[in-house]
Motif scaffolding. Structure first.
Motif, mmCIF file in Angstrom:
data_model
loop_
_atom_site.group_PDB
_atom_site.id
_atom_site.type_symbol
_atom_site.label_atom_id
_atom_site.label_comp_id
_atom_site.label_asym_id
_atom_site.label_seq_id
_atom_site.Cartn_x
_atom_site.Cartn_y
_atom_site.Cartn_z
ATOM 1 N N MET A 72 12.248 -5.229 8.750
ATOM 2 C CA MET A 72 11.441 -6.452 8.669
ATOM 3 C C MET A 72 10.108 -6.171 7.997
ATOM 4 O O MET A 72 9.668 -6.929 7.111
ATOM 5 N N SER A 73 9.445 -5.103 8.392
ATOM 6 C CA SER A 73 8.136 -4.779 7.827
ATOM 7 C C SER A 73 8.234 -4.451 6.343
ATOM 8 O O SER A 73 7.420 -4.913 5.531
ATOM 9 N N ALA A 74 9.239 -3.651 5.960
ATOM 10 C CA ALA A 74 9.404 -3.310 4.544
ATOM 11 C C ALA A 74 9.745 -4.538 3.720
ATOM 12 O O ALA A 74 9.254 -4.716 2.588
ATOM 13 N N GLY A 75 10.575 -5.452 4.264
ATOM 14 C CA GLY A 75 10.915 -6.674 3.549
ATOM 15 C C GLY A 75 9.705 -7.556 3.317
ATOM 16 O O GLY A 75 9.512 -8.109 2.213
ATOM 17 N N VAL A 76 8.874 -7.689 4.342
ATOM 18 C CA VAL A 76 7.653 -8.484 4.195
ATOM 19 C C VAL A 76 6.721 -7.852 3.171
ATOM 20 O O VAL A 76 6.099 -8.551 2.345
ATOM 21 N N SER A 77 6.611 -6.530 3.170
ATOM 22 C CA SER A 77 5.739 -5.847 2.207
ATOM 23 C C SER A 77 6.218 -6.076 0.782
ATOM 24 O O SER A 77 5.414 -6.362 -0.123
#
Length: 386
Positions: A72-77
């Protein structure tokens, strides 16, 4: 022991509450930043909520929650980087990811998988710092996250080392105890086999008047007993190494009383009571030997950890279709056993020995303020296979 476990339980729960509260405060900060910055920051609180949920469910879904948070964090970044929505990284999900990194290094097996998760966590943190912020602040946030990740790596690695070291020590104690039990079982069995061989040879001599009926079977018994004794002597030579092979193969209740008298002469006084209804003939030789070892280890622990104790009481008697040995003493003010949570390998060895004979051993404080060791053995026990 129950009070100690309860203390450890509440310490863990309070630490979890503190960490979750800290993550909640950080999440409020992320929310305030999102309100101030608008759409560039609206995904940070969402990642923070997922991070807090992953941390709360780490006992059951440690790897799954960590992978979900990183994805989730990598996708948002990547999403914010593609649309050039700059703001600040999500600090709540970063904090949760650091805590999960510590837990992964401590508990996840195999080790290479735990290291892989940790490296992916570092990559995720650096993506958050590099793609969600402006170029002028990306280097600073990236360095800050790397230092925090390195600290988490160090803490997790140290906790894993402590865990592995304790497991290795416990296994070493258990192996040593099993070898000691094997030596004693050999002595006992060899003693009886020697008697069988002698009786068979004597019977062969007496039966000389009718050799056609008795001698062949007695010859087979003598040969089998001699072969078994030779094989077991060869085995004990490997197990004993430099030990003395001429020990007395049997232990009696008198040996327990002698042990108590020797301890009383150089330490606190011991009141040893053998209850009515317990006879030496009703106890298997290996149980008597193990009772002697448990009593010796318990009294040694009293001398080592509670030298100022006022009295020691040891009771041995029948209980619950078996035999129960209870050693109790009041702790001195300097007794560290309840406070020390990492030691106790002598108790591990005793428990392994008692378990091998089908019994159980419990050690811990009593409601009256004493320290008690209770070892129970079933009646008519057959030794466990080693």
């Amino acid at each position: 022991m129950r009070e100690t476990h309860r203390l450890v339980y509440w310490i863990r729960r309070l630490s979890e509450i503190a960490l979750v509260g800290w993550l909640g405060l950080v999440l409020l900060g992320d929310t305030a930043i999102a309100v101030a910055m608008g759409r560039a920051q609206f995904t940070a609180p969402l990642c923070g909520l997922i991070g807090i949920g992953a941390y709360l469910l780490r006992e059951r879904f440690r790897v799954q929650g960590m992978v979900l948070l990183m994805g989730m964090s990598a996708g948002v970044s990547l999403f914010t980087g593609v649309f050039h929505w700059t703001g600040s990284p999500g600090f709540a999900d970063a904090g949760a990811l650091l805590l999960l990194t510590v837990g992964a290094l401590r508990w996840v097996t195999p080790l290479r998988f735990a290291v892989l998760l940790s490296v992916l966590a570092m990559v995720t943190l650096e993506l958050s710092a590099g793609l969600r912020t402006q170029k002028t602040s990306a280097v600073g946030f990236g360095f800050l996250f790397f230092v925090a990740w390195a600290v988490a790596m160090g803490i997790g690695s140290y906790l894993r080392y402590q865990r592995e070291h304790r497991l290795e020590t416990v296994n070493a104690v258990r192996r040593a105890e099993r070898l000691e039990l094997a030596r004693e079982l050999h002595d006992l069995v060899a003693h009886h086999i020697t008697g069988i061989v002698v009786q068979a040879q004597a019977a062969r001599t007496v039966a000389a008047q009718k050799p056609e009926a008795v001698v062949p079977s007695l010859e087979a018994i003598a040969n089998a007993g001699t072969d078994a004794l030779t094989s077991m002597r060869r085995l004990v030579g490997v197990l004993r190494a430099d030990d003395d092979a001429s020990r007395n193969p049997g232990t009696t209740l008198t040996d327990l009383r002698v042990l108590v008298e020797r301890f009383s002469a150089g330490g606190p006084q011991v009141d040893f009571d053998v209850r009515q209804g317990l006879s030496e003939s009703a106890l298997a030789p290996e149980v008597l030997t193990t009772l002697h070892r448990v009593l010796q280890e318990s009294l040694t622990n009293v001398r080592r950890h509670a030298p100022g104790t006022g009295w020691v009481r040891a009771e041995l008697g029948p209980a619950e279709r078996g035999v129960l040995l209870c050693v109790r003493n009041h702790r001195s003010p300097s007794d560290p056993r309840v406070a020390r949570l990492g030691g106790g390998f002598g108790l591990v060895g005793m428990a392994e020995r008692v378990k091998a004979l089908g019994g159980n051993l419990v050690a811990g404080p009593t409601p009256e303020g004493a320290w008690e060791v209770r070892a129970w053995f079933p009646a008519g026990h057959e030794p466990a296979r080693l």
